[in-house]
Motif scaffolding. Structure first.
Motif, PDB file in Angstrom:
ATOM      1  N   ASP A  88      42.248  13.424 -19.593  1.00 30.92           N
ATOM      2  CA  ASP A  88      40.623  12.349 -18.781  1.00 30.92           C
ATOM      3  C   ASP A  88      40.001  12.324 -20.165  1.00 30.92           C
ATOM      4  O   ASP A  88      39.652  13.654 -21.200  1.00 30.92           O
TER       5      ASP A  88
ATOM      6  N   ASN B 154      34.467   8.769 -16.315  1.00 35.52           N
ATOM      7  CA  ASN B 154      36.465   8.519 -16.756  1.00 35.52           C
ATOM      8  C   ASN B 154      36.942   8.794 -15.010  1.00 35.52           C
ATOM      9  O   ASN B 154      36.250   9.017 -14.343  1.00 35.52           O
TER      10      ASN B 154
ATOM     11  N   ALA C 279      38.227  10.951 -13.751  1.00 31.81           N
ATOM     12  CA  ALA C 279      38.508  11.858 -12.446  1.00 31.81           C
ATOM     13  C   ALA C 279      36.661  11.473 -11.518  1.00 31.81           C
ATOM     14  O   ALA C 279      36.511  12.159 -10.985  1.00 31.81           O
TER      15      ALA C 279
ATOM     16  N   ASP D  41      34.103  12.005 -13.669  1.00 35.13           N
ATOM     17  CA  ASP D  41      32.747  12.705 -14.185  1.00 35.13           C
ATOM     18  C   ASP D  41      31.933  11.312 -14.624  1.00 35.13           C
ATOM     19  O   ASP D  41      32.589  10.778 -15.422  1.00 35.13           O
TER      20      ASP D  41
ATOM     21  N   SER E 223      41.076   4.966 -11.723  1.00 35.19           N
ATOM     22  CA  SER E 223      39.781   5.784 -10.415  1.00 35.19           C
ATOM     23  C   SER E 223      38.877   5.112  -9.407  1.00 35.19           C
ATOM     24  O   SER E 223      39.119   3.491 -10.107  1.00 35.19           O
TER      25      SER E 223
END
Ligand SMILES: O=C(O)CCC(=O)C(=O)O
Ligand SMILES: [Fe+2]
Length: 385
Positions: free
Chosen positions: A4, A226, A228, A230, A331
């Motif tokens: 990532d 990103n 994930a 974050d 995501s």
């Protein structure tokens, strides 16, 4: 899944223009398109003087007397172009703490003809400050837009090549005969204290095809999300563009699809690449209390208003498609939702996004669409995106 990202990659334009380094540039571009959705472009073919001239005008633009700014307010433009006061734009149900002027590349409004869809009125002339209010401003902005448009034409050829297509593989989206106008705006984010919330602009994906953002002051505040989830800072780097991938403007289910069944279907970069190139959610935080305002100038590269999905979807070589599998699914974020995008014409999708962001303009100029999207009338809060 590919690792990532924790920073936005910097691509150096001169690498693209030298035959010896072009392949390296294309490889870096492919990585950024598939795995990040954002990149910086350093040493772009827009002169430092052009950036400097524009930068010098921005505080003067916002310092015009309020009545002069209101005289060009967006609410009087069916094209959603002109001045917006702090707090009139909405993202995800909350007011954005930014003041802005929306401009566009030159475009003559076409006369409304019987039977033409509403979205054909979306594009038209901008509202400029009068020449005696800000001498030279219009010329400076038009020169800037011309240089960014020229850069964008070269850049989309590189995007096509990076994705394994012929260099004119994306040209069909910008067919002049079908009406193309690019939009840009000049934005001021006042610091906390002067504004009541940290939401400079809430989490969103951009409409259109690609965005070329110039961060016109040295403030942090732009962040991208990103895979994930974050938030990653995108601090300003002088004389660079931040380029990101557009998903298309948001659509709403409140619009009866049958109304548009005979129209064509839209495309934006993430959609037409079937998710190979990823649009990335981003937001801007208000500058901290006591700071000067942050300024930025996004340029939104639009596609022709009416395109059929059939002619828009692209095919890629297997080795390129493999990269999408390696990246994994994008995501799910709580950004504005674009899931209906591929069912509606590009112009309509853009119009719906504008209606939701600027309900006051829509109420004036697109009353039918306004009523469908806001059946309870102008939202007090929490209804727009
Ligand atoms: O001001 C910025 O840095 C970004 C603005 C933005 O994301 C937008 O207007 O779509
Ligand atoms: Fe954006």
């Amino acid at each position: 899944m590919a690792s990532d990202f924790t920073a936005v990659p910097v691509l150096d334009w001169p690498l693209a223009t030298s035959p010896a380094t072009r392949a390296q540039f294309l490889a870096e571009l492919l990585h950024a398109l598939v795995n990040v959705g954002f990149l910086y472009l350093s040493h772009p073919p827009v002169s430092p003087e052009t950036f400097d001239f524009l930068t010098a005008y921005i505080p003067r633009l916002f310092a015009l007397p309020q009545d002069r700014k209101d005289a060009r307010r967006m609410a009087q433009s069916p094209h959603f172009l002109g001045y917006s006061r702090l707090g009139v734009e909405w993202t995800k149900g909350a007011a954005d703490m930014r003041e802005q002027w929306d401009f566009g590349t030159p475009y003559e409004a076409e006369e409304q003809r019987e039977g033409l869809p509403d979205y054909r009125r979306l594009w038209g002339p901008a509202q400029w400050p009068a020449e005696d209010e800000l001498p030279g401003f219009k010329e400076t902005v038009l020169e800037y837009l011309k240089q960014v448009t020229e850069l964008s034409e070269l850049f989309i050829q590189l995007v096509a090549e990076a994705l394994g297509l012929p260099s004119d593989g994306l040209a069909r989206f910008f067919d002049e005969k079908r009406g193309v106008m690019h939009r840009s705006k000049i934005v001021k984010y006042p610091p906390l204290g002067e504004v009541s919330s940290t939401q400079g602009v809430g989490p969103h994906f951009d409409g259109g095809f690609l965005t070329f953002l110039f961060q016109a002051s040295d403030h942090r505040g732009l962040q991208v999300q990103n895979l994930a989830g974050d938030w990653i800072d995108v601090p300003p780097i002088p004389y660079t563009f931040v380029i990101n991938i557009g998903k298309g403007a948001p659509a709403v289910l409140a619009v009866p699809l049958c109304l548009y069944a005979d129209l064509r279907t839209p495309a934006a970069l993430e959609t037409v690449t079937r998710g190979l190139a990823c649009a990335t959610s981003h937001q801007v935080l208000a500058p901290p209390a006591g700071s000067s305002p942050r300024y930025s100038v996004p340029f939104f590269l639009n596609i022709a208003q009416d395109l059929t999905l059939g002619e828009a979807m692209l095919d890629f070589p297997p080795e390129i498609l493999k990269l999408k599998e390696q990246r994994g699914a994008l995501s799910t974020t709580d950004s504005v939702n674009y899931s209906e995008f591929d069912r509606l014409p590009a112009g309509l999708v853009t119009l719906i996004g504008r209606v939701k962001s600027h309900p006051d303009v829509a109420q004036e100029h697109y009353p039918d669409l306004f009523k469908q999207i806001f059946p309870q009338g102008l939202p007090a809060h929490g209804e727009a995106y």
